[in-house]
Design an enzyme around this catalytic site. Structure first.
Site, PDB file in Angstrom:
ATOM      1  CE  LYS A 140      -4.017  -2.204   2.180  1.00  0.00           C
ATOM      2  NZ  LYS A 140      -5.071  -2.067   3.222  1.00  0.00           N
ATOM      3  CE1 TYR A 149      -9.483  -2.986   0.251  1.00  0.00           C
ATOM      4  CE2 TYR A 149      -8.453  -1.084  -0.769  1.00  0.00           C
ATOM      5  CZ  TYR A 149      -8.364  -2.230   0.001  1.00  0.00           C
ATOM      6  OH  TYR A 149      -7.148  -2.610   0.523  1.00  0.00           O
ATOM      7  CG  PHE A 177     -13.398   1.758   6.876  1.00  0.00           C
ATOM      8  CD1 PHE A 177     -12.981   1.136   5.706  1.00  0.00           C
ATOM      9  CD2 PHE A 177     -14.009   0.982   7.859  1.00  0.00           C
ATOM     10  CE1 PHE A 177     -13.172  -0.228   5.497  1.00  0.00           C
ATOM     11  CE2 PHE A 177     -14.218  -0.387   7.655  1.00  0.00           C
ATOM     12  CZ  PHE A 177     -13.793  -0.992   6.462  1.00  0.00           C
ATOM     13  NE  ARG A 215      -6.396 -11.979   5.258  1.00  0.00           N
ATOM     14  CZ  ARG A 215      -7.108 -10.832   5.226  1.00  0.00           C
ATOM     15  NH1 ARG A 215      -7.278 -10.180   4.075  1.00  0.00           N
ATOM     16  NH2 ARG A 215      -7.622 -10.340   6.304  1.00  0.00           N
ATOM     17  CB  THR A 245      -7.528  -5.662   9.659  1.00  0.00           C
ATOM     18  OG1 THR A 245      -7.983  -6.816   8.957  1.00  0.00           O
ATOM     19  CG2 THR A 245      -7.861  -4.409   8.861  1.00  0.00           C
ATOM     20  NE  ARG A 262      -2.688  -5.589   6.983  1.00  0.00           N
ATOM     21  CZ  ARG A 262      -3.850  -6.098   6.590  1.00  0.00           C
ATOM     22  NH1 ARG A 262      -4.429  -7.055   7.297  1.00  0.00           N
ATOM     23  NH2 ARG A 262      -4.436  -5.654   5.496  1.00  0.00           N
ATOM     24  CG  ASN A 280      -3.892  -2.210   6.755  1.00  0.00           C
ATOM     25  OD1 ASN A 280      -3.715  -1.932   5.564  1.00  0.00           O
ATOM     26  ND2 ASN A 280      -4.944  -2.894   7.167  1.00  0.00           N
ATOM     27  CG  HIS A 330      -5.377  -6.113  -0.451  1.00  0.00           C
ATOM     28  ND1 HIS A 330      -6.615  -6.032   0.149  1.00  0.00           N
ATOM     29  CD2 HIS A 330      -5.497  -7.034  -1.445  1.00  0.00           C
ATOM     30  CE1 HIS A 330      -7.447  -6.865  -0.482  1.00  0.00           C
ATOM     31  NE2 HIS A 330      -6.785  -7.473  -1.449  1.00  0.00           N
TER      32      HIS A 330
HETATM   33  P1  DAT Z   1      -8.118  -6.698   5.405  1.00  0.00           P
HETATM   34  O1  DAT Z   1      -7.319  -5.673   4.615  1.00  0.00           O
HETATM   35  O2  DAT Z   1      -7.331  -7.232   6.569  1.00  0.00           O
HETATM   36  O3  DAT Z   1      -8.712  -7.777   4.548  1.00  0.00           O
HETATM   37  P2  DAT Z   1     -10.798  -5.561   5.545  1.00  0.00           P
HETATM   38  O4  DAT Z   1     -11.083  -6.288   4.276  1.00  0.00           O
HETATM   39  O5  DAT Z   1     -11.756  -5.733   6.678  1.00  0.00           O
HETATM   40  O6  DAT Z   1      -9.334  -5.907   6.091  1.00  0.00           O
HETATM   41  O7  DAT Z   1     -10.704  -3.999   5.273  1.00  0.00           O
HETATM   42  C1  DAT Z   1     -10.072  -3.510   4.106  1.00  0.00           C
HETATM   43  C2  DAT Z   1      -9.225  -2.337   4.474  1.00  0.00           C
HETATM   44  O8  DAT Z   1     -10.062  -1.283   4.962  1.00  0.00           O
HETATM   45  C3  DAT Z   1      -8.224  -2.577   5.607  1.00  0.00           C
HETATM   46  O9  DAT Z   1      -7.024  -3.158   5.163  1.00  0.00           O
HETATM   47  C4  DAT Z   1      -8.016  -1.190   6.126  1.00  0.00           C
HETATM   48  C5  DAT Z   1      -9.392  -0.569   5.988  1.00  0.00           C
HETATM   49  N1  DAT Z   1     -10.148  -0.709   7.246  1.00  0.00           N
HETATM   50  C6  DAT Z   1     -10.708  -1.833   7.756  1.00  0.00           C
HETATM   51  N2  DAT Z   1     -11.311  -1.611   8.926  1.00  0.00           N
HETATM   52  C7  DAT Z   1     -11.119  -0.282   9.171  1.00  0.00           C
HETATM   53  C8  DAT Z   1     -11.498   0.593  10.242  1.00  0.00           C
HETATM   54  N3  DAT Z   1     -12.185   0.159  11.292  1.00  0.00           N
HETATM   55  N4  DAT Z   1     -11.113   1.899  10.153  1.00  0.00           N
HETATM   56  C9  DAT Z   1     -10.417   2.360   9.090  1.00  0.00           C
HETATM   57  N5  DAT Z   1     -10.027   1.596   8.055  1.00  0.00           N
HETATM   58  C10 DAT Z   1     -10.372   0.297   8.103  1.00  0.00           C
HETATM   59 MG    MG Z   2     -10.163  -7.700   3.107  1.00  0.00          MG
END
Ligand code: DAT
Ligand code: MG
Length: 140
Positions: free
Chosen positions: A9, A49, A57, A85, A91, A102, A112, A115
């Protein structure tokens, strides 16, 4: 053999740790079968996304993901999705185990560092989002 989409990222690229992240995948035995650097538009970030479109968010996440260059890669290996993962960690870096990418490189739950696809159907969609079949090299 399984394939997954990995993204380094904008936060990790601007911190100058993309080499360290790529090195980790190589040391873990995940094979890189496609790789490029791109700068997503806001619209592309929103499309990528789209599953998160109703989350609070979403706007901030897609601003961040289109804020600077990213490195997109296809990783191949046995259980590549799950292994990636594990290597990435949780996350939220506050919950990420020591030794995970991470834990090492993330700033916060949004910035973070990496991805990774979360399931076979997602991996297929995400790989096709960035790469054509011809762009994936054959290792054998
Ligand atoms: P991951 O990237 O671990 O698969 P996710 O699919 O739930 O996590 O979310 C996608 C991305 O969105 C994540 O990498 C960062 C952002 N994100 C997730 N939860 C968040 C939150 N509570 N506040 C801000 N950004 C968030
Ligand atoms: Mg995800």
């Amino acid at each position: 053999m399984e394939r997954t989409l990995s993204i380094i990222k904008p936060d990790a690229v601007s911190k100058g740790v993309m080499g360290k992240i790529i090195d980790r995948f190589e040391r873990e035995g995940l094979k890189i079968v496609a790789m490029k650097m791109v700068k997503l538009t806001k619209e592309e970030a929103k499309a990528f996304y789209s599953v998160h479109r109703d989350k609070p968010f979403f706007d901030s996440l897609t601003d961040f993901m289109s804020s600077g260059p990213v490195v997109v890669m296809v990783l191949e290996g046995e259980k590549a999705i799950e292994r990636n993962r594990e290597i990435m960690g949780a996350t939220n870096p506050k919950d990420a185990a020591p030794g995970t990418l991470r834990h090492q490189f993330a700033t916060d739950v949004e910035k973070n560092a990496v991805h990774g696809s979360d399931a076979p159907e997602t991996a297929q969609r995400e790989i096709a989002f960035f790469f054509s079949e011809q762009e994936l090299v054959r290792l054998t």
